[in-house]
Design an enzyme around this catalytic site. Structure first.
Site, PDB file in Angstrom:
ATOM      1  N   TYR A   1       4.462  -6.141  17.102  1.00 50.71           N
ATOM      2  CA  TYR A   1       4.652  -5.354  15.876  1.00 50.71           C
ATOM      3  C   TYR A   1       5.325  -4.020  16.240  1.00 50.71           C
ATOM      4  CZ  TYR A   1       3.563  -1.728  12.544  1.00 50.71           C
ATOM      5  OH  TYR A   1       3.673  -0.633  11.725  1.00 50.71           O
TER       6      TYR A   1
ATOM      7  N   LYS B   1       2.761  -6.286   9.267  1.00 47.73           N
ATOM      8  CA  LYS B   1       2.233  -5.068   9.896  1.00 47.73           C
ATOM      9  C   LYS B   1       0.941  -5.230  10.682  1.00 47.73           C
ATOM     10  CE  LYS B   1      -0.383  -3.478   5.936  1.00 47.73           C
ATOM     11  NZ  LYS B   1      -0.775  -2.360   5.096  1.00 47.73           N
TER      12      LYS B   1
ATOM     13  N   TYR C   1       0.828  -1.220   0.000  1.00 51.83           N
ATOM     14  CA  TYR C   1       0.000   0.000   0.000  1.00 51.83           C
ATOM     15  C   TYR C   1       0.862   1.271   0.000  1.00 51.83           C
ATOM     16  CZ  TYR C   1      -3.221   3.436   2.176  1.00 51.83           C
ATOM     17  OH  TYR C   1      -3.949   4.548   2.491  1.00 51.83           O
TER      18      TYR C   1
ATOM     19  N   ASP D   1      12.346 -12.798  -0.921  1.00 48.92           N
ATOM     20  CA  ASP D   1      12.290 -12.535   0.506  1.00 48.92           C
ATOM     21  C   ASP D   1      13.606 -11.916   0.946  1.00 48.92           C
ATOM     22  OD1 ASP D   1      10.426 -14.042   2.923  1.00 48.92           O
ATOM     23  OD2 ASP D   1      12.310 -13.044   3.448  1.00 48.92           O
ATOM     24  N   LEU D   2      13.517 -10.856   1.726  1.00 46.25           N
ATOM     25  CA  LEU D   2      14.743 -10.169   2.162  1.00 46.25           C
ATOM     26  C   LEU D   2      15.605 -11.040   3.067  1.00 46.25           C
ATOM     27  CD1 LEU D   2      13.600  -6.539   2.979  1.00 46.25           C
ATOM     28  CD2 LEU D   2      15.105  -7.288   1.135  1.00 46.25           C
TER      29      LEU D   2
ATOM     30  N   PHE E   1       2.024   8.250  11.215  1.00 46.01           N
ATOM     31  CA  PHE E   1       0.816   8.237  12.030  1.00 46.01           C
ATOM     32  C   PHE E   1      -0.181   7.301  11.313  1.00 46.01           C
ATOM     33  CE2 PHE E   1       1.524  10.641  15.886  1.00 46.01           C
ATOM     34  CZ  PHE E   1       2.869  10.875  15.692  1.00 46.01           C
TER      35      PHE E   1
ATOM     36  N   SER F   1       6.940   3.804  12.933  1.00 41.32           N
ATOM     37  CA  SER F   1       5.528   4.024  13.236  1.00 41.32           C
ATOM     38  C   SER F   1       5.396   4.859  14.504  1.00 41.32           C
ATOM     39  CB  SER F   1       4.885   2.654  13.464  1.00 41.32           C
ATOM     40  OG  SER F   1       3.613   2.798  14.034  1.00 41.32           O
ATOM     41  N   ALA F   2       4.335   5.629  14.566  1.00 40.38           N
ATOM     42  CA  ALA F   2       4.038   6.394  15.783  1.00 40.38           C
ATOM     43  C   ALA F   2       3.806   5.462  16.963  1.00 40.38           C
ATOM     44  CB  ALA F   2       2.810   7.256  15.551  1.00 40.38           C
TER      45      ALA F   2
ATOM     46  N   LYS G   1       9.321  -2.421  15.530  1.00 42.65           N
ATOM     47  CA  LYS G   1       9.680  -1.109  14.965  1.00 42.65           C
ATOM     48  C   LYS G   1      10.641  -0.384  15.917  1.00 42.65           C
ATOM     49  CE  LYS G   1       7.235  -1.097  11.164  1.00 42.65           C
ATOM     50  NZ  LYS G   1       7.910  -1.166   9.854  1.00 42.65           N
TER      51      LYS G   1
ATOM     52  N   ASN H   1      -7.602  -4.586   9.435  1.00 41.49           N
ATOM     53  CA  ASN H   1      -7.213  -4.299  10.815  1.00 41.49           C
ATOM     54  C   ASN H   1      -7.484  -2.846  11.176  1.00 41.49           C
ATOM     55  OD1 ASN H   1      -5.909  -6.846  11.417  1.00 41.49           O
ATOM     56  ND2 ASN H   1      -4.388  -6.231   9.907  1.00 41.49           N
TER      57      ASN H   1
ATOM     58  N   ARG I   1      -7.155  10.182  16.058  1.00 39.09           N
ATOM     59  CA  ARG I   1      -5.904   9.835  15.367  1.00 39.09           C
ATOM     60  C   ARG I   1      -5.554  10.912  14.348  1.00 39.09           C
ATOM     61  NH1 ARG I   1      -6.215   6.921  18.928  1.00 39.09           N
ATOM     62  NH2 ARG I   1      -5.968   4.652  19.055  1.00 39.09           N
TER      63      ARG I   1
HETATM   64  C1  WQD Z   1      -7.872   3.959  14.498  1.00 42.78           C
HETATM   65  C2  WQD Z   1      -8.990   4.317  15.474  1.00 42.78           C
HETATM   66  C3  WQD Z   1      -9.563   2.529  16.958  1.00 42.78           C
HETATM   67  C4  WQD Z   1     -11.068  -0.151  13.802  1.00 42.78           C
HETATM   68  C5  WQD Z   1      -2.657   0.923  14.110  1.00 42.78           C
HETATM   69  C6  WQD Z   1      -1.354   0.400  14.647  1.00 42.78           C
HETATM   70  C7  WQD Z   1      -0.228   1.293  14.219  1.00 42.78           C
HETATM   71  C8  WQD Z   1      -0.210   1.469  12.720  1.00 42.78           C
HETATM   72  C9  WQD Z   1      -1.541   1.902  12.197  1.00 42.78           C
HETATM   73  C10 WQD Z   1       0.467  -0.036  10.985  1.00 42.78           C
HETATM   74  C11 WQD Z   1      -8.757   3.826  16.897  1.00 42.78           C
HETATM   75  C12 WQD Z   1     -10.716   2.837  16.041  1.00 42.78           C
HETATM   76  C13 WQD Z   1     -10.521   0.909  14.514  1.00 42.78           C
HETATM   77  C14 WQD Z   1     -12.439  -0.441  13.958  1.00 42.78           C
HETATM   78  C15 WQD Z   1     -12.632   1.398  15.507  1.00 42.78           C
HETATM   79  N1  WQD Z   1       0.165   0.230  12.140  1.00 42.78           N
HETATM   80  N2  WQD Z   1     -11.284   1.677  15.336  1.00 42.78           N
HETATM   81  N3  WQD Z   1     -13.163   0.347  14.806  1.00 42.78           N
HETATM   82  O1  WQD Z   1      -4.809   1.624  16.213  1.00 42.78           O
HETATM   83  O2  WQD Z   1      -4.306   4.016  15.574  1.00 42.78           O
HETATM   84  O3  WQD Z   1      -2.915   2.196  14.677  1.00 42.78           O
HETATM   85  O4  WQD Z   1      -2.562   1.053  12.694  1.00 42.78           O
HETATM   86  O5  WQD Z   1       0.808  -0.718  10.237  1.00 42.78           O
HETATM   87  O6  WQD Z   1       0.942   0.747  14.658  1.00 42.78           O
HETATM   88  O7  WQD Z   1      -1.415   0.336  16.044  1.00 42.78           O
HETATM   89  O8  WQD Z   1      -5.215   2.464  13.829  1.00 42.78           O
HETATM   90  O9  WQD Z   1      -6.990   2.185  12.152  1.00 42.78           O
HETATM   91  O10 WQD Z   1      -6.651   0.371  13.886  1.00 42.78           O
HETATM   92  O11 WQD Z   1      -7.604   2.567  14.586  1.00 42.78           O
HETATM   93  O12 WQD Z   1     -13.352   2.088  16.235  1.00 42.78           O
HETATM   94  O13 WQD Z   1     -12.980  -1.386  13.352  1.00 42.78           O
HETATM   95  O14 WQD Z   1     -10.186   3.671  15.033  1.00 42.78           O
HETATM   96  O15 WQD Z   1     -10.006   2.224  18.241  1.00 42.78           O
HETATM   97  O16 WQD Z   1      -9.304   4.798  17.752  1.00 42.78           O
HETATM   98  P1  WQD Z   1      -4.357   2.582  15.205  1.00 42.78           P
HETATM   99  P2  WQD Z   1      -6.630   1.814  13.546  1.00 42.78           P
END
Ligand code: WQD
Length: 340
Positions: A150, A84, A11, A58-59, A179, A124-125, A154, A199, A232
């Site tokens: 995960y 991820k 992506y 594969d790396l 972020f 990642s944040a 990082k 996810n 976020r």
């Molecule tokens: C965002 C907000 C959830 C899904 C994660 C990883 C981070 C990075 C990005 C990458 C939060 C809420 C989510 C849902 C919801 N990783 N939510 N219903 O958790 O900030 O970050 O992804 O590769 O390392 O931790 O992102 O998109 O999962 O969630 O209410 O079905 O949406 O609680 O507030 P997050 P997210």
């Protein structure tokens, strides 16, 4: 520059390839397609009208990597490849540490042997852990309260890179702390194509909009935020991609870390609302309990990237929703699986 882009069929990688090519760099992609897609590489070539090398490998495969590096005469490496999924990493931490850390070590050794000393890493944040004081600056402590392997991987890679930069003073390393990446290429040809259950919030919302899922579960409405749902910093993937180009072009000796975000927070309900406007459909949702490990708020301080990289995000959450919806409606089932 001639750039080796690991994870370039994914992506963020595919969008970064497009922006690197647009700035006149040449790009060779390494991807094992465990999560990326060969069709993305074909579309990168079509959209850019440029030659793009692609190595499906594969790396962790040291000898294959040596062959690629030997053929390439690369000036720099942008390293995005890695697993991820937060949930998967909790279920199988060994695989996450083996793959994410192991492949980075193999890559770093290979680059060192071939004299490639410019390196941009996708962090990642999440390395800020449970830090509760947004906006988060790069000086915020890292590694405290990270709730999953995960995120730990990082953080650990950041530490490794710091030591590498100390040992070899000719290294130039930028660590980019993303972020929440969202959105898609404005052509509607590239976007996020999660395998199985998404996810992250936006791809989930988008699949509800297209009718692949019934409703969004909102994880908690009791957070100390204006509407009680999690806040976020959602950054458009094209802005994020441009941040990589800026970081690559401004690499200085040593290691430096940069937040890539917008500086603006958006709640879950605001995001759902923005997407509903973008697609002209109602997005059903239900509030459920909070998800373990989530923080109330995570928003970037973006001053450092603006000052040193002369880069700032210019696209809004609304733009991201419009672009994601274009991608989702043009590709309701993601990339066609036409093999490699
Ligand atoms: C965002 C907000 C959830 C899904 C994660 C990883 C981070 C990075 C990005 C990458 C939060 C809420 C989510 C849902 C919801 N990783 N939510 N219903 O958790 O900030 O970050 O992804 O590769 O390392 O931790 O992102 O998109 O999962 O969630 O209410 O079905 O949406 O609680 O507030 P997050 P997210």
């Amino acid at each position: 520059m001639r750039v080796l882009l690991t994870g370039g069929a994914g992506y963020i990688g595919s969008h970064t390839a497009i922006e690197l090519l647009a700035r006149g760099h040449s790009v060779d992609i390494v991807d094992n397609l465990s999560n990326g897609n060969a069709e993305a590489v074909r579309r990168i070539r079509r959209l850019s009208d440029r030659t793009v090398g692609f190595y499906q490998m594969d790396l962790n495969d040291e000898s294959e990597l040596a062959r690629v590096l030997g053929e390439g005469e690369f000036d720099a490496c942008v390293h995005m490849a890695g697993h991820k999924s937060v949930a998967e990493s909790v279920a199988d931490p060994i695989e996450y540490y083996r793959n994410n850390i192991g492949s980075t070590l193999t890559l770093m050794r290979g680059l060192q042997e071939h004299g490639v000393r410019k390196f941009v890493f996708s962090s990642s944040a999440t390395v800020y852990g449970d830090a509760s004081k947004s906006p988060l600056t790069e000086e915020n402590p890292t590694g405290v309260g990270i709730t999953n392997p995960y995120g730990q991987s990082k953080f650990m890679i950041e530490q490794i890179l710091r030591d590498v930069a100390r040992a070899d003073t000719e290294m130039r390393i930028a660590v980019l702390r993303y972020f929440n990446p969202v959105g898609a290429h404005e052509s509607g040809e590239l976007g996020e194509d999660p395998r199985g259950m998404p996810n992250n919030l936006l791809p989930y919302v988008s699949q509800v909009a297209i009718g692949r899922r019934d409703y969004v579960s909102v994880f908690g409405s009791g957070y100390p935020t204006p509407d009680g749902t999690g806040v976020r910093d959602y950054i458009h993937v094209v802005d994020l991609a441009m941040g990589h180009v800026a970081a690559l072009e401004q690499l200085a000796p040593g290691l430096d870390s940069f937040n890539l975000g917008t500086g603006t927070g958006t709640s879950v309900l605001e995001l759902i609302d923005a997407f509903a406007h973008a697609c002209g459909r109602e997005i059903p949702y239900r509030v459920v309990g909070p998800r373990t490990g989530d923080v109330a708020e995570s928003v970037a301080s973006v001053d450092k990237a603006r000052r040193i990289l002369q880069w700032a995000a210019s696209r809004t959450v609304k733009d991201a929703c419009i672009d994601s919806w274009r991608w989702q409606s043009n590709n309701p089932n993601g990339f066609p699986s036409t093999g490699s």
